[in-house]
Design a protein around this motif. Structure first.
Motif, PDB file in Angstrom:
ATOM      1  N   ALA A  31       0.834  -1.206   0.000  1.00 34.52           N
ATOM      2  CA  ALA A  31       0.000   0.000   0.000  1.00 34.52           C
ATOM      3  C   ALA A  31       0.870   1.258   0.000  1.00 34.52           C
ATOM      4  O   ALA A  31       0.576   2.228  -0.713  1.00 34.52           O
ATOM      5  N   ILE A  32       1.939   1.226   0.795  1.00 37.09           N
ATOM      6  CA  ILE A  32       2.831   2.393   0.851  1.00 37.09           C
ATOM      7  C   ILE A  32       3.511   2.611  -0.499  1.00 37.09           C
ATOM      8  O   ILE A  32       3.569   3.734  -1.019  1.00 37.09           O
ATOM      9  N   GLN A  34       2.501   1.633  -3.435  1.00 37.44           N
ATOM     10  CA  GLN A  34       1.505   2.040  -4.414  1.00 37.44           C
ATOM     11  C   GLN A  34       1.196   3.526  -4.259  1.00 37.44           C
ATOM     12  O   GLN A  34       1.066   4.249  -5.238  1.00 37.44           O
ATOM     13  N   ARG A  35       1.111   3.980  -3.050  1.00 36.97           N
ATOM     14  CA  ARG A  35       0.829   5.391  -2.775  1.00 36.97           C
ATOM     15  C   ARG A  35       1.985   6.259  -3.268  1.00 36.97           C
ATOM     16  O   ARG A  35       1.769   7.319  -3.856  1.00 36.97           O
ATOM     17  N   VAL A  36       3.214   5.804  -3.044  1.00 38.19           N
ATOM     18  CA  VAL A  36       4.390   6.564  -3.482  1.00 38.19           C
ATOM     19  C   VAL A  36       4.426   6.648  -5.002  1.00 38.19           C
ATOM     20  O   VAL A  36       4.693   7.705  -5.579  1.00 38.19           O
ATOM     21  N   ARG A  38       1.894   6.454  -7.101  1.00 40.36           N
ATOM     22  CA  ARG A  38       0.818   7.334  -7.559  1.00 40.36           C
ATOM     23  C   ARG A  38       1.208   8.793  -7.388  1.00 40.36           C
ATOM     24  O   ARG A  38       0.986   9.598  -8.277  1.00 40.36           O
ATOM     25  N   THR A  39       1.767   9.137  -6.238  1.00 41.10           N
ATOM     26  CA  THR A  39       2.138  10.526  -6.016  1.00 41.10           C
ATOM     27  C   THR A  39       3.246  10.949  -6.953  1.00 41.10           C
ATOM     28  O   THR A  39       3.249  12.075  -7.433  1.00 41.10           O
TER      29      THR A  39
END
Length: 134
Positions: A31-32, A34-36, A38-39
């Motif tokens: 999740a971390i 994936q978030r990185v 995306r950002t």
């Protein structure tokens, strides 16, 4: 008041001393990441869009400057007078009477002869001016 401060200190020390318990570390890591990702892609896209706008505005500005330089060039009366004088001084060639009947090579030889004559006259004027100044 002292009692509240004491409770706060106890609560704070419990939080500091307690180790976090993680049930599923792989999911959290995914999740971390994936978030990185995306950002990062959002930041790149935003930078690209902002860069496009800046370049578009710069191109428009340069185009306006070019149009201004070409079409709205300030002309002083002095320049107009000089151009008028040069126009009066120059001898414009007149077309021969049989111009429509001349072939392309004949027209070429006519203009070549005119150019050579004009260049010789110009060189003669330059030499006359140089001789006058000496």
């Amino acid at each position: 008041m002292k009692q509240e401060d004491k409770r706060y200190e106890e609560w704070l020390s419990e939080i500091r001393n307690k180790q976090p318990v993680l049930d599923n570390p792989e999911e959290l890591t995914a999740a971390i990441l994936q978030r990185v990702v995306r950002t990062d892609s959002k930041k790149k896209r935003r930078k690209f869009i902002i860069g496009s706008w800046v370049l578009g505005i710069a191109a428009g500005f340069l185009l306006c400057l070019l149009i201004n330089e070409v079409f709205f060039m300030p002309v002083s009366e002095e320049v107009n007078k000089k151009e008028e004088y040069c126009f009066r001084q120059s001898t414009l060639p007149s077309f021969p009477a049989n111009w429509g009947e001349m072939s392309l090579s004949e027209r070429h030889s006519y203009w070549s002869a005119y150019y050579i004559q004009h260049r010789q006259q110009k060189q003669k004027r330059i030499l006359d001016i140089m001789n006058k100044t000496d």
